[in-house]
Write an enzyme that holds these catalytic residues in place. Structure first.
Site, PDB file in Angstrom:
ATOM      1  N   GLY A   1      66.144  49.796  63.094  1.00 16.77           N
ATOM      2  CA  GLY A   1      65.407  49.862  64.347  1.00 16.77           C
ATOM      3  C   GLY A   1      64.020  49.261  64.213  1.00 16.77           C
ATOM      4  O   GLY A   1      63.794  48.348  63.434  1.00 16.77           O
ATOM      5  N   SER A   2      63.068  49.824  64.946  1.00 18.08           N
ATOM      6  CA  SER A   2      61.720  49.254  65.019  1.00 18.08           C
ATOM      7  C   SER A   2      60.811  49.827  63.927  1.00 18.08           C
ATOM      8  O   SER A   2      61.039  50.933  63.427  1.00 18.08           O
ATOM      9  CB  SER A   2      61.111  49.562  66.389  1.00 18.08           C
ATOM     10  OG  SER A   2      60.846  50.954  66.501  1.00 18.08           O
TER      11      SER A   2
ATOM     12  N   VAL B   1      59.301  53.433  64.875  1.00 16.06           N
ATOM     13  CA  VAL B   1      60.213  54.568  64.680  1.00 16.06           C
ATOM     14  C   VAL B   1      60.506  54.754  63.197  1.00 16.06           C
ATOM     15  O   VAL B   1      60.631  55.882  62.712  1.00 16.06           O
ATOM     16  CB  VAL B   1      61.516  54.355  65.475  1.00 16.06           C
ATOM     17  CG1 VAL B   1      62.493  55.506  65.236  1.00 16.06           C
ATOM     18  CG2 VAL B   1      61.217  54.235  66.968  1.00 16.06           C
ATOM     19  N   GLY B   2      60.587  53.640  62.461  1.00  9.87           N
ATOM     20  CA  GLY B   2      60.824  53.732  61.024  1.00  9.87           C
ATOM     21  C   GLY B   2      59.753  54.536  60.314  1.00  9.87           C
ATOM     22  O   GLY B   2      60.039  55.332  59.412  1.00  9.87           O
TER      23      GLY B   2
ATOM     24  N   GLU C   1      65.688  49.271  57.751  1.00  8.58           N
ATOM     25  CA  GLU C   1      65.851  47.861  58.137  1.00  8.58           C
ATOM     26  C   GLU C   1      65.214  47.733  59.508  1.00  8.58           C
ATOM     27  O   GLU C   1      65.767  48.191  60.503  1.00  8.58           O
ATOM     28  CB  GLU C   1      67.341  47.487  58.151  1.00  8.58           C
ATOM     29  CG  GLU C   1      67.582  45.984  58.123  1.00  8.58           C
ATOM     30  CD  GLU C   1      67.402  45.324  59.471  1.00  8.58           C
ATOM     31  OE1 GLU C   1      66.270  44.833  59.735  1.00  8.58           O
ATOM     32  OE2 GLU C   1      68.351  45.303  60.255  1.00  8.58           O
TER      33      GLU C   1
END
Length: 594
Positions: free
Chosen positions: A275-276, A279-280, A297
């Site tokens: 994801g982004s 958010v990571g 990733e």
């Protein structure tokens, strides 16, 4: 010759037997998966309307994940947004199943993979159609990104998976020459995966295949933008697991929003996130509470470099394909194009001709080259990035054409757009686009191309094109990223023996390949005696308690015996070690006599 002849005959016979065995088909049962409610034309009456989703984050206040086709806005249904308690219960059930599956054989695990592979090959159209309806991508893009990558991963696991999970013996070094050293790979337990919407089929199967084959269970939270397809694909997995007698709840797919994802992170033994970057980072903070391993990733902004000695027409075709696959479908899209000034005009001309022929429309209603953008309001973001570039001096040279769009779905489409006169002051060259926009910038030297490519907070992949493979390889080696394609684009991911992942804001950790498979394991180092019980560790007298006066001298000499740089020094140290041991034994003998 008399000696070698029997060996040649035996080797030839073995090779022939292996070849004949390959010709014998495996007995792979078929599975039945109910698809009556996901095929076009079987929509229930209550779901046959155009859905207008709330803008912003309003949907997350609901306890339901609403699903619709981005290309037509047709309503697909809804699924529950699971609470913290519900997620923890699902993980607990998966944990019970994993304890049983951990004892399964590789033969049973391979049969599971073969059943999946058989179903995928026989139902390609269905799988791609479901992906197309839920994300807006074309059938061809779905085949390339969903089917081929997944089949490649399965065949690699069938061929090499067991080999890389067996104990691996290592050198024991000089001091421990009498020991055997190995690395063992044990299941971690319950793997959690939070995956994005761009490849709803492959993003579920990718972590699931590695987790299950390595003896784990897995709970996957699918994106709220691809829950409808994700839960259908889950049926395929369930049917295949049942066919090999796997325990129930070994694999689970859950739906929801941020709360659901947070609950998953707090209850599993490892988390994989696609994801982004924003958010990571939140997932990393949450994972720190339980100190579980994390693989992130987080997308990228891959540079696509074209040197003056490249085949312009050939590379232009690849470039446009790379951009169109980035139209909300590809997590590793080329988003920055650097072309040598000597071929800049001819490259732009070739790209322009190709893009002019590209048509955009609902992928299942006609022959379109590009479908819809999955994310709501994303076309607005793309236009903001383009407007910023235009205000700073960029020019649009060509845009693709629209086909027939439904009135309610106009905002879900964005035409392929090529811009020139771009530079790094523009947001378009710095922020992840995730759309069909192709900004092309000139460069003069290889050093400049490398500098421009590295001027990004992302570091997922790159593609470099040159008539000299050595030159392309040298440029690619200097780009700070996790994957690189020389004279091609995104081919690294089709080689499933290779790890996949990035650096900087593209994340860390790897999935795919040996590294990704073993990342699902508890890696345990084991040492044991090579000639037990005849030779085993015995603490030398000088350093037994109480430590002797010459204990440190003994240690100094022992270190030089083992690691000295020349044979003379090592032999001299060995003599001293033997002398100290002899003196110690003599001293002990006198003490006993007295």
């Amino acid at each position: 010759m008399a000696f070698w002849w029997p060996l040649i005959v035996a080797a030839s016979a073995y090779a022939i037997c292996r070849f004949l065995l390959m010709l014998i088909p495996f007995n792979v049962p078929s599975i039945d998966v109910d698809a009556s409610d996901v095929t076009e034309g079987n929509q229930t009456q209550e779901n046959s309307f155009i859905y207008i989703p709330p803008r912003g984050r309003a949907q997350q206040s609901d306890k339901k994940v609403q699903c619709y086709e981005p290309a037509t806005m047709k309503y697909l249904g809804y699924f529950p947004a699971l609470s913290l308690a519900e997620v923890h219960d699902r993980v607990a059930q998966a944990r019970k199943a994993q304890k049983i599956w951990a004892e399964s054989s590789f033969k049973q695990r391979r049969q599971f993979l073969r059943i999946l592979l058989k179903y995928i090959i026989e139902h390609q159209e269905l799988i791609c159609e479901v992906s197309s309806r839920d994300t807006g991508k074309t059938m061809v893009d779905a085949s390339l990104g969903e089917i081929m990558t997944t089949c490649e991963k399965i065949t690699w696991l069938l061929s090499e998976g067991e080999k890389w999970l067996k104990p691996e013996y290592r050198c024991s070094g000089r001091a421990m020459f009498y020991k055997k050293s190995r690395v063992e790979f044990h299941p971690l337990g319950v793997i959690g995966a939070i995956v994005s919407w761009n490849y709803p089929f492959h993003n579920i199967f990718n972590p699931m295949l590695a987790a299950v084959f390595s003896g784990n269970s897995i709970v996957i939270k699918v994106s709220e933008n691809a829950s409808w397809s994700g839960l259908f694909y889950f049926r395929i997995i369930q049917a295949a697991l049942a066919a090999v007698g796997a325990p129930e709840n070994l694999v689970d797919v859950i739906t929801g929003f941020a709360e659901t994802g947070e609950a998953l992170v707090s209850s599993v033994d490892k988390i994989i996130f696609v994801g982004s970057p924003g958010v990571g980072k939140m997932i990393m903070r949450n994972a720190s509470d339980t100190l579980i391993p994390v693989t992130l990733e987080l997308g990228g902004k891959d540079p696509f470099i074209v040197c003056e000695d490249a085949d312009v027409s050939h590379v232009a075709q690849i470039a446009v394909r790379a951009v169109l696959q980035s139209s909300g479908q590809n997590c590793a899209g080329a988003e920055r194009f650097y072309v040598h000034r000597d071929i800049y005009s001819s490259f732009v001309s070739e790209v322009t001709k190709i893009v002019k022929s590209v048509s955009v429309g609902p992928p299942l209603t006609g022959r379109y080259d590009m479908g819809a953008i999955c994310l709501q309001e994303h076309s607005d973001k793309l236009q903001i990035l383009v407007n910023d570039a235009l205000e700073k001096g960029a020019e649009i040279v060509v845009r693709g054409s629209f086909g027939h769009l439904g009135e309610g779905a106009v905002d879900q489409f964005y035409p392929p757009t090529v811009l020139v006169n771009v530079n790094h002051t523009m947001k378009l060259m710095q922020e992840e686009t995730f759309g069909p926009i192709m900004p092309i910038m000139k460069f003069s030297t290889d050093e400049e191309a490398v500098k421009l490519a590295n001027d990004s907070r992302y570091g997922l992949g790159c593609a470099v094109f040159s008539g000299s493979q050595r030159r392309a390889r040298e440029i690619a080696s200097q780009i700070h990223c996790g994957v690189a394609a020389v004279n091609d684009f995104a081919t690294t991911y089709m080689c499933q023996s290779l790890p996949f992942g990035g650096v900087k804001d593209s994340g860390f950790g790897r999935f795919a390949g040996v590294e990704g498979l073993r990342a699902c394991c508890l890696v345990k180092s084991v040492v044991e005696d090579r000639w037990w019980p005849y030779i085993k560790t015995k603490i030398p007298k000088p350093i037994q308690y109480p430590v002797g006066e010459n204990g440190f001298e003994f240690q100094q000499s022992l270190v030089e015996v083992l690691y000295g740089l020349n044979i003379q020094d090592r032999l001299r140290a060995l003599v001293n070690v033997l002398k100290i041991l002899s003196e110690q034994n003599s001293s002990n003998s006198k003490s006993r006599n007295e």
